[in-house]
Write an enzyme that holds these catalytic residues in place. Structure first.
Site, PDB file in Angstrom:
ATOM      1  N   GLY A  12       0.855  -1.186   0.000  1.00  0.00           N
ATOM      2  CA  GLY A  12       0.000   0.000   0.000  1.00  0.00           C
ATOM      3  C   GLY A  12       0.887   1.231   0.000  1.00  0.00           C
ATOM      4  N   CYS A  13       0.519   2.221   0.762  1.00  0.00           N
ATOM      5  CA  CYS A  13       1.322   3.438   0.871  1.00  0.00           C
ATOM      6  C   CYS A  13       2.647   3.097   1.542  1.00  0.00           C
ATOM      7  CB  CYS A  13       0.577   4.487   1.684  1.00  0.00           C
ATOM      8  SG  CYS A  13       1.552   5.949   2.041  1.00  0.00           S
ATOM      9  N   PHE A  14       3.749   3.429   0.900  1.00  0.00           N
ATOM     10  CA  PHE A  14       5.044   3.052   1.471  1.00  0.00           C
ATOM     11  C   PHE A  14       5.328   3.748   2.782  1.00  0.00           C
ATOM     12  CE2 PHE A  14       6.714   5.412  -2.520  1.00  0.00           C
ATOM     13  CZ  PHE A  14       6.493   6.684  -1.996  1.00  0.00           C
ATOM     14  N   TRP A  15       4.710   4.900   3.030  1.00  0.00           N
ATOM     15  CA  TRP A  15       4.922   5.591   4.303  1.00  0.00           C
ATOM     16  C   TRP A  15       4.429   4.758   5.481  1.00  0.00           C
ATOM     17  CZ3 TRP A  15       2.109  10.612   2.508  1.00  0.00           C
ATOM     18  CH2 TRP A  15       2.914  11.317   1.612  1.00  0.00           C
ATOM     19  N   CYS A  16       3.371   3.989   5.273  1.00  0.00           N
ATOM     20  CA  CYS A  16       2.762   3.236   6.369  1.00  0.00           C
ATOM     21  C   CYS A  16       3.618   2.068   6.837  1.00  0.00           C
ATOM     22  CB  CYS A  16       1.389   2.711   5.961  1.00  0.00           C
ATOM     23  SG  CYS A  16       0.160   4.011   5.741  1.00  0.00           S
TER      24      CYS A  16
END
Length: 174
Positions: A12-16
């Site tokens: 998903g979002c790489f930040w998460c």
């Protein structure tokens, strides 16, 4: 003698998912970027807007003498909803779907065995693509330490996406 290997996870979002790996003993780095597509050097906006076949991906550099690939897989599977085939949390679309890009037959077999176990236990197939690694393109520098450099915005993104509650539930059920 230091040995560094690489593992590639689209979660998903790489930040998460980056913080989950960055803080583990034996992990040298977790770099945000893009993998899976054939387009050369995609931009963040192109991937985010579904203009390529890449997924937001992290490249985990690790020392296999300190942390195993299997442990990294377990961390990945813990940090995502493996049954959501449309993306993760509020991030929807192909660039936010789950994948593991394997670099060896052993990695592929470990992952496939874990996915088979998950399907048997839940009676649902995990929605995780199992693909050979092709290339990795690092995201721009402002994405690499977003959780550190923009902590309030990062926390807002995590809260608004549903990620904070998801991780809290997973932690309680451990």
């Amino acid at each position: 003698m230091e040995t560094t290997k690489f593992a590639y996870f689209a979660g998903g979002c790489f930040w998460c998912i980056t913080p989950v790996f960055r803080e583990q003993k034996g992990v040298r780095s977790a770099v945000c970027g893009f993998s899976g597509g054939d387009e050369v050097d995609p931009s963040y906006e192109e991937v985010k807007r579904q203009k390529t076949h890449h997924r937001e991906t992290i490249r985990v550099a690790y020392d296999p003498l300190e942390i195993s690939y299997e442990t990294l897989l377990d961390l990945f599977l813990w940090s995502v909803d493996p049954y959501d085939g449309g993306g993760q949390f509020i991030d929807r679309g192909a660039s936010y779907t789950l994948a593991v890009y394997y670099t060896s037959e052993n990695e592929r077999l470990l992952l496939q065995n874990k996915l088979n176990e998950m399907e048997k236990a839940s009676n649902r197939p995990p929605q995780i693509a199992v693909e050979p690694f092709k290339t990795f393109y690092p995201a721009p520098v402002e994405h690499q330490t977003f959780d550190w450099s923009q902590p309030e915005q990062y926390q807002n993104e995590l809260n608004e996406s549903g990620g904070t509650e998801y991780f809290a539930q997973k932690t309680r059920s451990r």
